[in-house]
Design a protein around this motif. Structure first.
Motif, PDB file in Angstrom:
ATOM      1  N   PRO A   1      65.966   2.080-137.043  1.00 30.55           N
ATOM      2  CA  PRO A   1      65.448   3.097-136.107  1.00 30.55           C
ATOM      3  C   PRO A   1      66.509   3.603-135.133  1.00 30.55           C
ATOM      4  CG  PRO A   1      63.910   1.260-136.298  1.00 30.55           C
ATOM      5  CD  PRO A   1      65.158   0.848-137.000  1.00 30.55           C
ATOM      6  N   PHE A   2      67.479   2.761-134.782  1.00 31.62           N
ATOM      7  CA  PHE A   2      68.546   3.208-133.881  1.00 31.62           C
ATOM      8  C   PHE A   2      69.339   4.339-134.537  1.00 31.62           C
ATOM      9  CE2 PHE A   2      68.901  -1.500-132.359  1.00 31.62           C
ATOM     10  CZ  PHE A   2      67.621  -1.417-131.832  1.00 31.62           C
ATOM     11  N   VAL A   3      69.630   4.185-135.827  1.00 34.24           N
ATOM     12  CA  VAL A   3      70.378   5.216-136.556  1.00 34.24           C
ATOM     13  C   VAL A   3      69.561   6.497-136.651  1.00 34.24           C
ATOM     14  CG1 VAL A   3      71.343   5.842-138.806  1.00 34.24           C
ATOM     15  CG2 VAL A   3      71.752   3.565-137.870  1.00 34.24           C
ATOM     16  N   ILE A   4      68.265   6.357-136.923  1.00 34.37           N
ATOM     17  CA  ILE A   4      67.407   7.541-137.047  1.00 34.37           C
ATOM     18  C   ILE A   4      67.353   8.302-135.723  1.00 34.37           C
ATOM     19  CG2 ILE A   4      65.046   8.322-137.457  1.00 34.37           C
ATOM     20  CD1 ILE A   4      64.718   5.920-139.343  1.00 34.37           C
ATOM     21  N   ILE A   5      67.131   7.576-134.626  1.00 34.20           N
ATOM     22  CA  ILE A   5      67.025   8.219-133.307  1.00 34.20           C
ATOM     23  C   ILE A   5      68.349   8.869-132.914  1.00 34.20           C
ATOM     24  CG2 ILE A   5      66.690   7.781-130.842  1.00 34.20           C
ATOM     25  CD1 ILE A   5      64.753   5.501-131.696  1.00 34.20           C
ATOM     26  N   ALA A   6      69.434   8.100-133.009  1.00 37.84           N
ATOM     27  CA  ALA A   6      70.743   8.620-132.602  1.00 37.84           C
ATOM     28  C   ALA A   6      71.177   9.775-133.496  1.00 37.84           C
ATOM     29  CB  ALA A   6      71.779   7.501-132.638  1.00 37.84           C
ATOM     30  N   GLY A   7      70.954   9.638-134.816  1.00 42.95           N
ATOM     31  CA  GLY A   7      71.329  10.706-135.739  1.00 42.95           C
ATOM     32  C   GLY A   7      70.525  11.970-135.505  1.00 42.95           C
ATOM     33  N   ALA A   8      69.229  11.804-135.202  1.00 44.28           N
ATOM     34  CA  ALA A   8      68.374  12.968-134.959  1.00 44.28           C
ATOM     35  C   ALA A   8      68.811  13.716-133.698  1.00 44.28           C
ATOM     36  CB  ALA A   8      66.918  12.528-134.838  1.00 44.28           C
ATOM     37  N   ILE A   9      69.135  12.979-132.644  1.00 39.55           N
ATOM     38  CA  ILE A   9      69.554  13.632-131.396  1.00 39.55           C
ATOM     39  C   ILE A   9      70.905  14.320-131.577  1.00 39.55           C
ATOM     40  CG2 ILE A   9      70.224  13.222-128.998  1.00 39.55           C
ATOM     41  CD1 ILE A   9      68.155  10.953-128.940  1.00 39.55           C
ATOM     42  N   GLY A  10      71.856  13.608-132.191  1.00 36.71           N
ATOM     43  CA  GLY A  10      73.163  14.226-132.441  1.00 36.71           C
ATOM     44  C   GLY A  10      73.062  15.408-133.376  1.00 36.71           C
ATOM     45  N   GLY A  11      72.222  15.280-134.425  1.00 37.40           N
ATOM     46  CA  GLY A  11      72.026  16.388-135.354  1.00 37.40           C
ATOM     47  C   GLY A  11      71.383  17.586-134.685  1.00 37.40           C
ATOM     48  N   ALA A  12      70.430  17.319-133.773  1.00 36.29           N
ATOM     49  CA  ALA A  12      69.779  18.412-133.041  1.00 36.29           C
ATOM     50  C   ALA A  12      70.787  19.161-132.171  1.00 36.29           C
ATOM     51  CB  ALA A  12      68.646  17.853-132.186  1.00 36.29           C
ATOM     52  N   ILE A  13      71.711  18.423-131.557  1.00 44.58           N
ATOM     53  CA  ILE A  13      72.744  19.071-130.732  1.00 44.58           C
ATOM     54  C   ILE A  13      73.628  19.960-131.604  1.00 44.58           C
ATOM     55  CG2 ILE A  13      74.819  18.648-129.353  1.00 44.58           C
ATOM     56  CD1 ILE A  13      73.428  16.117-128.294  1.00 44.58           C
ATOM     57  N   ASN A  14      74.097  19.415-132.722  1.00 43.61           N
ATOM     58  CA  ASN A  14      74.962  20.209-133.600  1.00 43.61           C
ATOM     59  C   ASN A  14      74.214  21.392-134.201  1.00 43.61           C
ATOM     60  OD1 ASN A  14      77.215  18.663-133.161  1.00 43.61           O
ATOM     61  ND2 ASN A  14      76.973  17.401-134.990  1.00 43.61           N
ATOM     62  N   GLY A  15      72.931  21.172-134.544  1.00 45.73           N
ATOM     63  CA  GLY A  15      72.141  22.279-135.076  1.00 45.73           C
ATOM     64  C   GLY A  15      71.821  23.314-134.020  1.00 45.73           C
ATOM     65  N   GLY A  16      71.492  22.844-132.819  1.00 45.91           N
ATOM     66  CA  GLY A  16      71.142  23.765-131.739  1.00 45.91           C
ATOM     67  C   GLY A  16      72.298  24.644-131.311  1.00 45.91           C
ATOM     68  N   PHE A  17      73.514  24.104-131.353  1.00 47.23           N
ATOM     69  CA  PHE A  17      74.699  24.884-130.974  1.00 47.23           C
ATOM     70  C   PHE A  17      75.351  25.560-132.183  1.00 47.23           C
ATOM     71  CE2 PHE A  17      74.630  21.996-127.234  1.00 47.23           C
ATOM     72  CZ  PHE A  17      74.613  22.975-126.242  1.00 47.23           C
ATOM     73  N   HIS A  18      74.674  25.472-133.341  1.00 46.24           N
ATOM     74  CA  HIS A  18      75.135  26.152-134.562  1.00 46.24           C
ATOM     75  C   HIS A  18      76.574  25.779-134.922  1.00 46.24           C
ATOM     76  CE1 HIS A  18      71.504  28.623-134.761  1.00 46.24           C
ATOM     77  NE2 HIS A  18      71.614  28.773-133.451  1.00 46.24           N
ATOM     78  N   THR A  19      76.874  24.497-134.874  1.00 42.45           N
ATOM     79  CA  THR A  19      78.192  24.054-135.322  1.00 42.45           C
ATOM     80  C   THR A  19      78.229  24.071-136.848  1.00 42.45           C
ATOM     81  OG1 THR A  19      77.509  21.731-135.301  1.00 42.45           O
ATOM     82  CG2 THR A  19      78.522  22.594-133.303  1.00 42.45           C
ATOM     83  N   TYR A  20      79.415  24.207-137.402  1.00 43.96           N
ATOM     84  CA  TYR A  20      79.536  24.322-138.849  1.00 43.96           C
ATOM     85  C   TYR A  20      80.894  23.795-139.300  1.00 43.96           C
ATOM     86  CZ  TYR A  20      82.096  28.511-137.373  1.00 43.96           C
ATOM     87  OH  TYR A  20      82.965  29.373-136.757  1.00 43.96           O
ATOM     88  N   ALA A  21      80.966  23.470-140.590  1.00 47.65           N
ATOM     89  CA  ALA A  21      82.219  23.024-141.193  1.00 47.65           C
ATOM     90  C   ALA A  21      82.898  24.203-141.865  1.00 47.65           C
ATOM     91  CB  ALA A  21      81.955  21.924-142.218  1.00 47.65           C
ATOM     92  N   THR A  22      84.218  24.243-141.766  1.00 49.94           N
ATOM     93  CA  THR A  22      84.985  25.301-142.423  1.00 49.94           C
ATOM     94  C   THR A  22      85.589  24.828-143.736  1.00 49.94           C
ATOM     95  OG1 THR A  22      86.966  24.672-141.176  1.00 49.94           O
ATOM     96  CG2 THR A  22      85.542  26.372-140.217  1.00 49.94           C
ATOM     97  N   ALA A  23      85.434  23.530-144.046  1.00 49.05           N
ATOM     98  CA  ALA A  23      85.961  22.961-145.290  1.00 49.05           C
ATOM     99  C   ALA A  23      85.127  21.744-145.649  1.00 49.05           C
ATOM    100  CB  ALA A  23      87.433  22.566-145.133  1.00 49.05           C
ATOM    101  N   PHE A  24      85.167  21.373-146.927  1.00 44.80           N
ATOM    102  CA  PHE A  24      84.464  20.163-147.342  1.00 44.80           C
ATOM    103  C   PHE A  24      85.292  18.953-146.928  1.00 44.80           C
ATOM    104  CE2 PHE A  24      83.561  16.646-150.151  1.00 44.80           C
ATOM    105  CZ  PHE A  24      82.181  16.605-150.117  1.00 44.80           C
ATOM    106  N   VAL A  25      84.725  18.109-146.087  1.00 41.71           N
ATOM    107  CA  VAL A  25      85.433  16.931-145.591  1.00 41.71           C
ATOM    108  C   VAL A  25      84.464  15.762-145.498  1.00 41.71           C
ATOM    109  CG1 VAL A  25      87.187  18.166-144.254  1.00 41.71           C
ATOM    110  CG2 VAL A  25      84.979  17.640-143.200  1.00 41.71           C
ATOM    111  N   PHE A  26      85.030  14.546-145.516  1.00 37.71           N
ATOM    112  CA  PHE A  26      84.266  13.378-145.111  1.00 37.71           C
ATOM    113  C   PHE A  26      84.278  13.375-143.586  1.00 37.71           C
ATOM    114  CE2 PHE A  26      84.938  10.461-149.056  1.00 37.71           C
ATOM    115  CZ  PHE A  26      84.240  11.383-149.816  1.00 37.71           C
ATOM    116  N   GLN A  27      83.111  13.149-142.980  1.00 42.43           N
ATOM    117  CA  GLN A  27      83.017  13.265-141.525  1.00 42.43           C
ATOM    118  C   GLN A  27      83.616  12.028-140.862  1.00 42.43           C
ATOM    119  OE1 GLN A  27      80.434  13.416-143.745  1.00 42.43           O
ATOM    120  NE2 GLN A  27      78.877  14.867-143.087  1.00 42.43           N
ATOM    121  N   ASN A  28      84.833  12.162-140.367  1.00 38.86           N
ATOM    122  CA  ASN A  28      85.514  11.084-139.662  1.00 38.86           C
ATOM    123  C   ASN A  28      86.364  11.689-138.553  1.00 38.86           C
ATOM    124  OD1 ASN A  28      88.147  11.837-140.872  1.00 38.86           O
ATOM    125  ND2 ASN A  28      87.236  11.047-142.758  1.00 38.86           N
TER     126      ASN A  28
END
Length: 631
Positions: free
Chosen positions: A382-409
């Motif tokens: 549940p910690f991963v779900i909560i933290a991932g959802a909040i972080g994902g909402a921030i990135n989605g809300g600010f319309h962030t995007y990738a310019t290349a296919f990468v492993f996220q690190n």
């Protein structure tokens, strides 16, 4: 690690070479396509040193190895005939799979071999973005252009590489498949676009497309090609097949791809990408929360491969928002792993958590965390779900995007825009994962104390300190270790579900097994320390040298005998060796008193283990192997 031994053991327990129709590997998993999915011995595979777990998903039988997967794969190819084509698919022997499973299997099997090149090229693109942003390299310089060619090549010429890998997956000639992909990139074909977006073939209209970096058109084309090639081999004389089958295949498939398969595939990819973008437009916050919070479950079952073609389709059109939202889940897992590292006092667990954190931050590989921590300590999910959802909402809300296919690190941060908002999203996800783990811990109650409803309350004062479990390391990476418990009794083996007590049968006390004794003596199954001996003498708790907490409970409701017919031979705090006598009991009189003598042997802290594997024997003698604990 002796990769050769592990490779041979995996092939043997997967059902042998003859059961394998195809094998590829990704960053952490061996992905088998099998003729018969019932043949593998899952228990033996999971108990192998070096195997994290096994997963059946997407039409594949997946053996999760971790960072050493490439070495194991190479040994399998070297020591078996799987790499020679001798295990090529035989349609008559293939199991019938569901359409969705087949699609996932094709996608993962085709893209897996390309992932290292794509990930490396993606990070190189990220570095180039950083270099030009800070003015270290000019975008017009020869240095930049040469490195940009290296970074862009695998994506621009993706139809060629996919033509090869997809053909291997479909059992067709990979070089002809590569030529089909290359035809879509050949200057004569691409030059037609200079005269407009339409042309003709034998008078038939052709809608022209730019196929660079596309995925779906090649999948469709190679799928049809595999059937065309099989048909041609049936009707063309063997002596003429060498040149005539490729000739006719190219003459048929390339025009059909240009006229039908190509545009159809592009439209599919664009439709999916447009749907994602539409959802982003409606609510970036909600879309980001769903992807960031729930993609963890797709990773567990290996179904995240179905998203990669959508990501690539988005990148073909300029950029992709999915990778940015997905990144929140990865960094949330890194936060949880770091929290376990900081909070744990066990050296072995700290080592696993530390290496898992580095694997995510430096390489973007999540499987060591998923299988080494999250699935062992389910409280953290549940910690991963909560933290991932909040972080994902921030990135989605600010319309962030990738310019290349990468492993996220951390090295691929430069591949995301706007980079400031992206940093906020992943930092929040990692921070929340870390804080939740620190505040609420990673252990469930069963991991902290051993209790038995209404009967067994361990004497805390006499309870010995639990030794730390040991894990060996190779090249700085944790290798799983197993602990084998021998039978404390002579008798008939039963599943816990057959015990007539819900506390045991439903697993509330932990995982384990049961034995119906035929002799009235109970022996120690491990070397360790006696934690508790019940006053009634019918139950004992032992802590093994490697940290397993083992409850041996002789009979059901035998506490009501108040010690009659039981004679303990040990007391709390005693050191015991495997095979030492623990309790004498009068089996005949217990039965005559109307009590069921079935004896559960329970691993009370089973949640600390990746798996608790039961013996397959129907009866055991004392000192026969009974349970295997996979650390």
């Amino acid at each position: 690690m002796k990769y050769e031994r592990l490779a041979k053991d995996i092939v043997q327990n997967i059902g042998g070479e003859e059961n394998v129709t195809n094998l590829v590997h990704c960053a952490t998993r061996l992905r088998f396509n099998l003729k018969d999915n019932h043949l593998p011995d899952k228990e033996k595979l999971t108990s192998l040193e070096g195997v994290l777990t096994v997963v059946e998903s997407g039409g594949q039988f997946q053996v999760v190895i971790g960072n050493d997967v490439a070495h194991v794969y190479q040994e399998i190819m070297k020591t078996s005939k799987l790499g020679t084509g001798n295990s090529a698919s035989e349609d008559a022997d293939k199991p019938k799979e569901k359409i969705l499973s087949t699609i996932f299997a094709v996608i993962s099997g085709s893209l897996s071999p390309l992932l290292p090149a794509m990930a490396g090229a993606g990070i190189l693109k990220a570095f180039l973005t950083l270099f030009t942003t800070f003015g270290w390299v000019s975008a017009e310089s020869g240095t930049y252009l040469i490195l940009a060619a290296a970074a862009n090549a695998v994506f621009y010429f993706l139809p060629i590489f996919l033509g090869v890998s997809a053909s291997i997956k479909f059992g067709a000639n990979p070089y002809v498949g590569g030529v089909i992909g290359a035809a879509l990139m050949e200057p004569n074909f691409t030059g037609l676009l200079a005269n407009g977006d339409t042309s003709s073939f034998l008078g038939i209209p052709v809608v022209l497309m730019d196929y660079s970096s596309t995925v779906f058109p090649v999948f469709v084309a190679i799928w049809i090609f595999s059937y065309v090639e099989k048909y041609l081999k049936k009707v063309i004389h063997k002596e003429l097949q060498t040149f005539l089958v490729p000739l006719l295949s190219l003459a048929i498939i390339v025009p059909l791809t240009a006229m039908i398969f190509g545009p159809f595939g592009v439209y599919i990819g664009n439709a999916i990408a447009d749907s994602i973008n539409y959802l982003m437009g409606v609510s970036g916050l909600l879309t980001g929360a769903v992807i960031g919070g729930l993609i963890f479950f797709l990773v567990v079952f290996g179904l995240h491969w179905g998203i990669i073609p959508i990501v690539l389709a988005n990148l073909t059109n300029g950029n992709d928002p999915i990778l940015a939202m997905w990144a929140a889940s990865n960094f949330a897992m890194a936060g949880v792993a770091l929290g376990v590292f900081l909070k744990s006092k066990e050296k072995s667990l700290k080592s696993i958590a530390g290496s898992s954190t580095l694997s995510l931050l430096l390489a973007g590989v999540s499987e060591p965390t998923v299988y080494g921590i999250l699935l062992r300590y389910k409280r953290t999910i549940p910690f991963v779900i909560i933290a991932g959802a909040i972080g994902g909402a921030i990135n989605g809300g600010f319309h962030t995007y990738a310019t290349a296919f990468v492993f996220q690190n951390i090295f691929s941060i430069g591949a995301f825009e706007p980079v400031g908002y992206y940093l906020i999203g992943i930092a929040v996800a990692m921070g929340i994962g870390l804080i939740l783990t620190i505040l609420f811990g990673y252990l469930n109650k069963k991991d902290v104390a051993v209790t038995e409803p209404s009967e067994v309350t361990p004497n805390v004062e006499n309870k010995a300190v639990q030794p730390e479990a040991s894990v060996r390391f190779t090249d700085g990476l944790p290798i799983l270790k197993k602990e084998v418990l021998v039978s404390p009794l002579i008798g008939e083996v039963k599943s816990l579900t057959e015990v007539p007590d819900p506390a045991f049968a439903e697993g509330a006390m932990g995982k384990g097994i049961a034995v119906i004794p035929s002799v009235g003596q109970a022996f120690s199954p491990v070397n360790g320390t006696i934690g508790t001996v019940l006053k009634s003498g019918h139950a004992v708790i032992i802590m093994s040298e490697n940290g397993a907490e083992i409850l041996i409970h002789i009979g059901i409701n035998t506490v009501q005998l108040k010690g009659q017919y039981f004679t303990p031979r040990v007391k709390a705090g005693d050191q015991v060796n495997k095979g030492d006598l623990l309790i004498d009991f009068d089996l005949r009189k217990i039965k005559e008193a109307g009590y069921n003598p079935i004896t559960p042997i329970i691993i009370s802290n089973a949640s600390k283990y990746l798996d608790v594997i039961e013996t397959t024997k129907s009866s055991v003698l004392a000192q026969d192997n009974l349970l295997t604990l996979v650390v």
